[in-house]
Scaffold this active site. Sequence first.
Site, PDB file in Angstrom:
ATOM      1  N   GLU A  15       0.860  -1.185   0.000  1.00 33.68           N
ATOM      2  CA  GLU A  15       0.000   0.000   0.000  1.00 33.68           C
ATOM      3  C   GLU A  15       0.902   1.243   0.000  1.00 33.68           C
ATOM      4  O   GLU A  15       2.019   1.207   0.490  1.00 33.68           O
ATOM      5  CB  GLU A  15      -0.915   0.015   1.224  1.00 33.68           C
ATOM      6  N   CYS A  50       5.132   4.745   9.576  1.00 30.11           N
ATOM      7  CA  CYS A  50       5.771   4.115   8.412  1.00 30.11           C
ATOM      8  C   CYS A  50       7.233   4.485   8.229  1.00 30.11           C
ATOM      9  O   CYS A  50       8.101   3.615   8.270  1.00 30.11           O
ATOM     10  CB  CYS A  50       4.977   4.465   7.159  1.00 30.11           C
ATOM     11  N   GLU A  91      -1.574   8.565   5.839  1.00 33.16           N
ATOM     12  CA  GLU A  91      -2.635   8.782   6.828  1.00 33.16           C
ATOM     13  C   GLU A  91      -3.188  10.195   6.607  1.00 33.16           C
ATOM     14  O   GLU A  91      -2.460  11.119   6.298  1.00 33.16           O
ATOM     15  CB  GLU A  91      -2.081   8.622   8.240  1.00 33.16           C
TER      16      GLU A  91
HETATM   17  C1  UDX Z   1       3.932   7.743   4.374  1.00 33.29           C
HETATM   18  C2  UDX Z   1       4.023   7.717   2.854  1.00 33.29           C
HETATM   19  O1  UDX Z   1       3.779   9.032   2.359  1.00 33.29           O
HETATM   20  C3  UDX Z   1       2.973   6.760   2.287  1.00 33.29           C
HETATM   21  O2  UDX Z   1       3.076   6.705   0.888  1.00 33.29           O
HETATM   22  C4  UDX Z   1       3.229   5.383   2.897  1.00 33.29           C
HETATM   23  O3  UDX Z   1       2.276   4.440   2.421  1.00 33.29           O
HETATM   24  C5  UDX Z   1       3.140   5.447   4.405  1.00 33.29           C
HETATM   25  O4  UDX Z   1       4.069   6.419   4.918  1.00 33.29           O
HETATM   26  P1  UDX Z   1       2.433   8.852   6.220  1.00 33.29           P
HETATM   27  O5  UDX Z   1       3.499   8.327   7.130  1.00 33.29           O
HETATM   28  O6  UDX Z   1       1.010   8.610   6.557  1.00 33.29           O
HETATM   29  O7  UDX Z   1       2.674   8.253   4.720  1.00 33.29           O
HETATM   30  O8  UDX Z   1       2.585  10.440   6.171  1.00 33.29           O
HETATM   31  P2  UDX Z   1       3.363  11.459   5.229  1.00 33.29           P
HETATM   32  O9  UDX Z   1       2.383  12.451   4.772  1.00 33.29           O
HETATM   33  O10 UDX Z   1       4.193  10.753   4.246  1.00 33.29           O
HETATM   34  O11 UDX Z   1       4.346  12.193   6.289  1.00 33.29           O
HETATM   35  C6  UDX Z   1       5.298  11.400   6.956  1.00 33.29           C
HETATM   36  C7  UDX Z   1       6.113  12.316   7.861  1.00 33.29           C
HETATM   37  O12 UDX Z   1       6.925  13.195   7.064  1.00 33.29           O
HETATM   38  C8  UDX Z   1       5.265  13.212   8.761  1.00 33.29           C
HETATM   39  O13 UDX Z   1       5.866  13.271  10.045  1.00 33.29           O
HETATM   40  C9  UDX Z   1       5.348  14.573   8.094  1.00 33.29           C
HETATM   41  O14 UDX Z   1       5.263  15.643   9.037  1.00 33.29           O
HETATM   42  C10 UDX Z   1       6.756  14.520   7.502  1.00 33.29           C
HETATM   43  N1  UDX Z   1       6.906  15.408   6.352  1.00 33.29           N
HETATM   44  C11 UDX Z   1       6.175  15.170   5.230  1.00 33.29           C
HETATM   45  C12 UDX Z   1       7.825  16.448   6.417  1.00 33.29           C
HETATM   46  O15 UDX Z   1       8.477  16.643   7.438  1.00 33.29           O
HETATM   47  N2  UDX Z   1       7.996  17.255   5.336  1.00 33.29           N
HETATM   48  C13 UDX Z   1       7.270  17.060   4.186  1.00 33.29           C
HETATM   49  O16 UDX Z   1       7.449  17.823   3.240  1.00 33.29           O
HETATM   50  C14 UDX Z   1       6.336  15.998   4.131  1.00 33.29           C
END
Ligand code: UDX
Length: 434
Positions: free
Chosen positions: A151, A263, A155
């Site tokens: 997947e 993740c 979230e």
């Molecule tokens: C992630 C992947 O995006 C997704 O494709 C995978 O299936 C699961 O893991 P998720 O962990 O739900 O999804 O959140 P995501 O939006 O990716 O953010 C992950 C972390 O990165 C968060 O702590 C967010 O604050 C941080 N982040 C994200 C940043 O610090 N900067 C960014 O530009 C984007």
Amino acid sequence: MRVAMIGTGYVGLVSGACFADFGHTVTCIDTNEAKIAGLREGKMPIFEPGLDVLVAKNVREQRLFFDTKAAEAVRNADAVFIAVGTPSRRGDGHADLTYVFAAAEEIAKLIDGFTVIVTKSTVPVGTGDEIEAIVHRVRPDADFAVVSNPEFLREGAAIDDFKHPDRVVVGSDDERARAVMQDLYRPLYLNETPIMFTDRRTSELTKYAGNAFLAMKITFINEIADLCEAVGANVQHVARGIGLDKRIGSKFLNASPGYGGSCFPKDTLALVTTARTANSPMTLVEATVTANDRRKKSMADRIVNALGGDAVGKTVGILGLTFKPNTDDMRDSPSLDIVPALLAAGAVVQAFDPEGMTEAASLLPGIALKDGAYDVADGADVLVILTEWDQFRALDLSRIKSAMRAPRLVDLRNIYKREEITRHGFDYFSIGRP
Ligand code: UDX
């Protein structure tokens, strides 16, 4: 098609509800009686925008069912998905596959007729082979194929990511299994979603490679942010300047307190472990893990510095505790490093999160949970924006200032602009900007 979904967490519940919305008949299975009872009453075990409506519609239209017993659903299924948790094992960073193998054992006993067993959970390279061996051992007679179908759900955007994915990855060399997966995802043809077929191990590794690359990209811009602070540059402009290069892309270049969630931390560790075991270390991902851990811990120092170097007896107001907006999830959230460090430095911490309060009450017992942003500002010596929830993007700054003991704002998500904040008489601290 008839689908059995083993596991009703973020992945299983969203995937099951979306498959049902595609028109398939889906039974989501979980051993947790309370969870299944709640789901039957329309109570969601997780906060995911739109999930309650999607589940209710498909339950009402008799395509989505919930059960604690797998027998009926697995026996009749064309495809059985394993969507159980694969947490980091304590200590060594390996993915804990206990629940995956338990599901494989149970499925093996129940399958009847050709069945595709699909790992939707994120599992280390080679896990599909182990599942195949388990099913063969338990049922030498069974006619089945084990497929990897990772997947890529974020979230807070999981439903949209499932229905409008950039791609679907299917790992299997079995023609019949590929045909079943094609049928399952047929509704996505409507918007020409590429379905990539490859072998199982490649599919398993693709998931880790994707997440590790995104985690590395975030860590890269976070290190550029620190350099910007040292040389007087603006990280948001650097991010835009490099992001306009189509080979780099503008997404995931927002400087932050570091990445968290269920993740990136888990998957980067698992990939590093797999690579070390395979004698082909991923040194860049190892550096990413170290840099991100260090960054999350260093954020508390910034807040103490904003207080003039001494936090004893000072009140710190924190807006946002979840690892990102639009979720109630606090797994590996930067708040879990920052808050304890502030308490250890003698600060009093009061906080609010739109969805994370229940989680925060158990994970951060030493803080005062408030009813909203303005209550958090009340009597605070410094206000910290930790998670970029929309409702923190247009605060009434005059009201905030009059509530605080001293007008100091630490904006760890660069939501505001310096001139706007200083115009209201605040000391303003942000990430990677002069
Ligand atoms: C992630 C992947 O995006 C997704 O494709 C995978 O299936 C699961 O893991 P998720 O962990 O739900 O999804 O959140 P995501 O939006 O990716 O953010 C992950 C972390 O990165 C968060 O702590 C967010 O604050 C941080 N982040 C994200 C940043 O610090 N900067 C960014 O530009 C984007």
